[in-house]
Design a protein around this motif. Structure first.
Motif, PDB file in Angstrom:
ATOM      1  N   ALA A  45       6.057  -0.385   7.555  1.00 36.57           N
ATOM      2  CA  ALA A  45       6.836  -1.450   6.930  1.00 36.57           C
ATOM      3  C   ALA A  45       5.863  -2.488   6.410  1.00 36.57           C
ATOM      4  CB  ALA A  45       7.780  -2.075   7.953  1.00 36.57           C
ATOM      5  N   THR A  46       5.942  -2.759   5.113  1.00 36.09           N
ATOM      6  CA  THR A  46       5.002  -3.722   4.535  1.00 36.09           C
ATOM      7  C   THR A  46       5.511  -4.221   3.188  1.00 36.09           C
ATOM      8  OG1 THR A  46       2.684  -4.101   3.929  1.00 36.09           O
ATOM      9  CG2 THR A  46       3.596  -1.947   3.390  1.00 36.09           C
ATOM     10  N   ILE A  47       5.145  -5.458   2.851  1.00 37.12           N
ATOM     11  CA  ILE A  47       5.347  -5.959   1.484  1.00 37.12           C
ATOM     12  C   ILE A  47       3.995  -6.204   0.811  1.00 37.12           C
ATOM     13  CG2 ILE A  47       7.654  -6.968   1.728  1.00 37.12           C
ATOM     14  CD1 ILE A  47       6.160  -9.698   2.252  1.00 37.12           C
ATOM     15  N   CYS A  97      10.200  -9.187   6.151  1.00 37.23           N
ATOM     16  CA  CYS A  97       9.962  -9.478   7.572  1.00 37.23           C
ATOM     17  C   CYS A  97      10.852  -8.652   8.497  1.00 37.23           C
ATOM     18  CB  CYS A  97      10.154 -10.961   7.845  1.00 37.23           C
ATOM     19  SG  CYS A  97       9.213 -12.001   6.726  1.00 37.23           S
ATOM     20  N   SER A  98      11.943  -8.097   7.967  1.00 34.26           N
ATOM     21  CA  SER A  98      12.810  -7.242   8.781  1.00 34.26           C
ATOM     22  C   SER A  98      12.303  -5.799   8.807  1.00 34.26           C
ATOM     23  CB  SER A  98      14.245  -7.248   8.210  1.00 34.26           C
ATOM     24  OG  SER A  98      14.696  -8.557   7.987  1.00 34.26           O
ATOM     25  N   GLY A  99      11.241  -5.519   8.084  1.00 32.36           N
ATOM     26  CA  GLY A  99      10.826  -4.147   7.831  1.00 32.36           C
ATOM     27  C   GLY A  99      10.532  -3.327   9.077  1.00 32.36           C
ATOM     28  N   ASN A 122      15.568  15.959  14.108  1.00 30.62           N
ATOM     29  CA  ASN A 122      14.709  16.272  12.984  1.00 30.62           C
ATOM     30  C   ASN A 122      13.237  16.042  13.294  1.00 30.62           C
ATOM     31  OD1 ASN A 122      13.791  16.267  10.185  1.00 30.62           O
ATOM     32  ND2 ASN A 122      15.987  16.131   9.738  1.00 30.62           N
ATOM     33  N   ARG A 123      12.956  14.973  14.015  1.00 33.30           N
ATOM     34  CA  ARG A 123      11.587  14.603  14.386  1.00 33.30           C
ATOM     35  C   ARG A 123      11.577  14.198  15.853  1.00 33.30           C
ATOM     36  NH1 ARG A 123       8.299  15.909   9.842  1.00 33.30           N
ATOM     37  NH2 ARG A 123      10.067  16.616   8.630  1.00 33.30           N
ATOM     38  N   LYS A 124      10.409  14.293  16.478  1.00 33.12           N
ATOM     39  CA  LYS A 124      10.343  13.982  17.910  1.00 33.12           C
ATOM     40  C   LYS A 124       9.525  12.727  18.221  1.00 33.12           C
ATOM     41  CE  LYS A 124       9.648  15.941  22.413  1.00 33.12           C
ATOM     42  NZ  LYS A 124       9.234  17.018  23.260  1.00 33.12           N
ATOM     43  N   THR A 125       8.456  12.533  17.477  1.00 34.45           N
ATOM     44  CA  THR A 125       7.538  11.429  17.804  1.00 34.45           C
ATOM     45  C   THR A 125       7.188  10.650  16.537  1.00 34.45           C
ATOM     46  OG1 THR A 125       6.589  12.780  19.559  1.00 34.45           O
ATOM     47  CG2 THR A 125       5.325  10.860  18.867  1.00 34.45           C
ATOM     48  N   ALA A 126       7.603   9.387  16.507  1.00 37.41           N
ATOM     49  CA  ALA A 126       7.369   8.566  15.311  1.00 37.41           C
ATOM     50  C   ALA A 126       6.390   7.441  15.617  1.00 37.41           C
ATOM     51  CB  ALA A 126       8.683   7.971  14.826  1.00 37.41           C
ATOM     52  N   LEU A 127       5.497   7.193  14.668  1.00 39.09           N
ATOM     53  CA  LEU A 127       4.637   6.012  14.740  1.00 39.09           C
ATOM     54  C   LEU A 127       5.175   5.009  13.726  1.00 39.09           C
ATOM     55  CD1 LEU A 127       2.103   4.571  15.814  1.00 39.09           C
ATOM     56  CD2 LEU A 127       0.791   5.734  14.021  1.00 39.09           C
ATOM     57  N   VAL A 128       5.691   3.901  14.243  1.00 41.08           N
ATOM     58  CA  VAL A 128       6.309   2.879  13.391  1.00 41.08           C
ATOM     59  C   VAL A 128       5.385   1.665  13.367  1.00 41.08           C
ATOM     60  CG1 VAL A 128       8.346   1.446  13.031  1.00 41.08           C
ATOM     61  CG2 VAL A 128       8.576   3.696  14.107  1.00 41.08           C
ATOM     62  N   ILE A 129       5.015   1.241  12.174  1.00 42.54           N
ATOM     63  CA  ILE A 129       4.018   0.172  12.056  1.00 42.54           C
ATOM     64  C   ILE A 129       4.526  -0.914  11.109  1.00 42.54           C
ATOM     65  CG2 ILE A 129       1.622  -0.376  11.441  1.00 42.54           C
ATOM     66  CD1 ILE A 129       0.929   2.590  11.782  1.00 42.54           C
ATOM     67  N   GLY A 130       4.328  -2.162  11.508  1.00 42.37           N
ATOM     68  CA  GLY A 130       4.520  -3.284  10.588  1.00 42.37           C
ATOM     69  C   GLY A 130       3.148  -3.860  10.305  1.00 42.37           C
ATOM     70  N   ALA A 131       2.762  -3.920   9.031  1.00 41.30           N
ATOM     71  CA  ALA A 131       1.393  -4.360   8.715  1.00 41.30           C
ATOM     72  C   ALA A 131       1.376  -5.160   7.424  1.00 41.30           C
ATOM     73  CB  ALA A 131       0.472  -3.142   8.579  1.00 41.30           C
ATOM     74  N   GLU A 132       0.604  -6.243   7.435  1.00 42.96           N
ATOM     75  CA  GLU A 132       0.558  -7.096   6.235  1.00 42.96           C
ATOM     76  C   GLU A 132      -0.826  -7.700   6.038  1.00 42.96           C
ATOM     77  OE1 GLU A 132       3.098  -7.113   4.334  1.00 42.96           O
ATOM     78  OE2 GLU A 132       4.945  -7.189   5.494  1.00 42.96           O
ATOM     79  N   LYS A 133      -1.214  -7.746   4.779  1.00 42.10           N
ATOM     80  CA  LYS A 133      -2.343  -8.576   4.356  1.00 42.10           C
ATOM     81  C   LYS A 133      -1.777  -9.601   3.372  1.00 42.10           C
ATOM     82  CE  LYS A 133      -6.927  -8.468   2.258  1.00 42.10           C
ATOM     83  NZ  LYS A 133      -7.952  -7.642   1.578  1.00 42.10           N
ATOM     84  N   ASN A 190       3.208 -16.605  10.135  1.00 47.07           N
ATOM     85  CA  ASN A 190       4.198 -15.589   9.768  1.00 47.07           C
ATOM     86  C   ASN A 190       3.473 -14.385   9.174  1.00 47.07           C
ATOM     87  OD1 ASN A 190       6.217 -14.061   8.624  1.00 47.07           O
ATOM     88  ND2 ASN A 190       7.238 -15.768   7.588  1.00 47.07           N
ATOM     89  N   THR A 191       3.486 -13.282   9.887  1.00 50.21           N
ATOM     90  CA  THR A 191       2.848 -12.056   9.393  1.00 50.21           C
ATOM     91  C   THR A 191       3.889 -11.052   8.906  1.00 50.21           C
ATOM     92  OG1 THR A 191       2.769 -11.153  11.649  1.00 50.21           O
ATOM     93  CG2 THR A 191       0.790 -12.297  10.859  1.00 50.21           C
ATOM     94  N   SER A 192       5.032 -11.551   8.479  1.00 51.43           N
ATOM     95  CA  SER A 192       6.106 -10.742   7.890  1.00 51.43           C
ATOM     96  C   SER A 192       6.421  -9.503   8.744  1.00 51.43           C
ATOM     97  CB  SER A 192       5.765 -10.366   6.444  1.00 51.43           C
ATOM     98  OG  SER A 192       6.909  -9.840   5.804  1.00 51.43           O
ATOM     99  N   ALA A 193       6.324  -8.318   8.168  1.00 55.83           N
ATOM    100  CA  ALA A 193       6.752  -7.115   8.891  1.00 55.83           C
ATOM    101  C   ALA A 193       5.965  -6.879  10.179  1.00 55.83           C
ATOM    102  CB  ALA A 193       6.629  -5.888   7.992  1.00 55.83           C
ATOM    103  N   ALA A 194       4.795  -7.495  10.290  1.00 54.23           N
ATOM    104  CA  ALA A 194       3.982  -7.289  11.487  1.00 54.23           C
ATOM    105  C   ALA A 194       4.403  -8.184  12.645  1.00 54.23           C
ATOM    106  CB  ALA A 194       2.506  -7.543  11.160  1.00 54.23           C
ATOM    107  N   ALA A 195       5.132  -9.262  12.348  1.00 55.36           N
ATOM    108  CA  ALA A 195       5.310 -10.329  13.341  1.00 55.36           C
ATOM    109  C   ALA A 195       6.022  -9.866  14.615  1.00 55.36           C
ATOM    110  CB  ALA A 195       6.046 -11.501  12.699  1.00 55.36           C
ATOM    111  N   VAL A 196       7.190  -9.253  14.471  1.00 57.15           N
ATOM    112  CA  VAL A 196       7.927  -8.806  15.659  1.00 57.15           C
ATOM    113  C   VAL A 196       7.140  -7.712  16.384  1.00 57.15           C
ATOM    114  CG1 VAL A 196       9.992  -7.563  16.415  1.00 57.15           C
ATOM    115  CG2 VAL A 196      10.215  -9.487  14.854  1.00 57.15           C
TER     116      VAL A 196
END
Ligand code: COA
Length: 337
Positions: free
Chosen positions: A88-90, A121-123, A139-150, A294-300
């Motif tokens: 998740a990123t903008i 930021c909700s990403g 469908n899938r078993k193991t997900a890597l979910v990342i919020g990252a912003e520069k 505020n790091t947007s998608a990374a914050a939470v």
């Protein structure tokens, strides 16, 4: 309200968390030398004291990769076990390919399908819910979910209305199907929403197909963040509160059942307005925006990792994650830790 995104009985757990912030610290005092602002103004209006700034040459995927590695280590999994990566990123590395594909390459996670989510930021919470669906359907078993912003790459460093608010960083979570039951850290419910009528109150107007950057407009900085702060503020308080209440209601719980609220880290006053109205005390509210802005998608995602690693959340706790951002978008997730 029932959960319109619910599919089958939830068997999805958060197997590990991780986060990474760049080394360089930009303090409020540093900003005093860049724009007409003061530490007193920034601290009293937002609660932010400093933020992190990525090094030259360090891209969003670099931050995301490091956070992802730490989440994988926490979960005790190998790259080959990951079959889904969502970033998740903008502030993606490029329009295409997806930042998630760069992360896949960096990690050597060759068995994963990869894509990005753009929900500001909700990403991160949007991406968690999408992963939950993939896992719930088998469908899938193991997900890597990342919020990252520069975000430092898209801030107008001469605009005091915005440049004091944002920072860089990444947070990640490994989501897994729990086949045995009782593993804990289960996602119980989620509430997501958007209001596309409000696209103009928080946006980057140029650089996309609607308004490409050309030699004629290059001096207008149209590829930087524009915001109507007061409008965003009002909307954020109401939308996040409703999202928290909805997720709790779906699980048959109320505000008094919340052991830890982990909100989007945009503004301390926004967080306090929500928690005061809901009767959630400060000791049950996780705040780290003083250090990262505020790091947007990374914050939470970063806050969840810090809450996990510092023992602020314990087995069995009802943990509510909630976010709000451009779009406008909002999202909440209730987890029994
Ligand atoms: N330093 C000093 N003064 C500043 C400033 C800064 N960094 N930024 C703005 N100001 C000034 C304004 O120009 C204005 O001056 P004026 O009265 O002479 O016109 C004054 O401070 C008050 O501005 P205002 O917008 O009323 O302040 P505010 O109390 O609403 O706080 C925000 C501004 C941006 C902190 C607040 O509106 C906010 O947090 N909004 C939500 C932003 C957000 O969360 N965005 C991301 C969502 S994901």
């Amino acid at each position: 309200m029932s959960d319109p995104d619910a599919t089958i009985e939830c068997t999805v757990t958060i197997a590990g968390t991780g986060s990474y912030v760049p080394e360089k610290v930009l303090s409020n005092a540093d900003l005093e030398g860049m724009v007409d602002t003061s530490d007193e103004w920034i601290t009293s209006r937002t609660g932010i004291r400093e933020r992190r700034i990525a090094a030259d040459g360090q891209s969003t995927s670099d931050l995301a990769t490091e956070a992802g590695k730490r989440a994988m280590a926490d979960a005790g999994i190998e790259p080959g076990e990951i079959d889904l990566i969502i970033v998740a990123t903008i502030s993606p590395d490029a329009f295409f390919p997806a930042t998630a594909c760069y992360v896949q390459k960096n990690l050597g996670a060759t068995n994963a399908m990869c894509f990005d989510v753009s929900a500001a930021c909700s990403g991160f919470l949007y991406a968690m819910q999408i992963s939950r669906h993939f896992i719930n359907t088998g469908n899938r078993k193991t997900a890597l979910v990342i919020g990252a912003e520069k975000l430092s790459s898209m801030v107008d460093w001469e605009d005091r209305n915005t440049c004091v608010l944002f920072g860089d960083g990444a947070g990640a979570a490994v989501l897994r199907r729990d086949d045995n039951g009782g593993a804990g850290r289960k996602i119980l419910s989620s509430s997501l929403g958007s209001d596309g009528r409000q696209t103009d109150i928080l946006h980057v107007p140029g650089g996309g197909s609607a308004c490409p950057i050309t030699p004629d407009n290059a001096d207008q900085k149209l590829n930087t963040i524009r915001m109507q702060g007061r409008e965003v503020y009002k909307y954020a308080v109401n939308a996040m509160r409703r999202a928290v209440e909805d997720a709790l209601q779906q699980a048959g719980l109320g505000a008094s059942d919340v052991d830890m609220l982990i909100p989007h880290q945009a503004n301390k006053r926004i967080i306090e307005a929500i928690t005061e109205r809901m009767g959630i005390p400060p000791e049950k509210t996780f705040i780290n925006l003083d250090r990262y802005g505020n790091t947007s998608a990374a914050a939470v995602a970063i806050a969840l990792d810090e809450a996990n690693k510092t023992g602020s959340i314990k087995a069995g706790d009802h943990v509510v994650l909630v976010a709000f951002g451009a779009g406008l978008t909002w999202a909440s997730t209730l987890v029994q830790w």
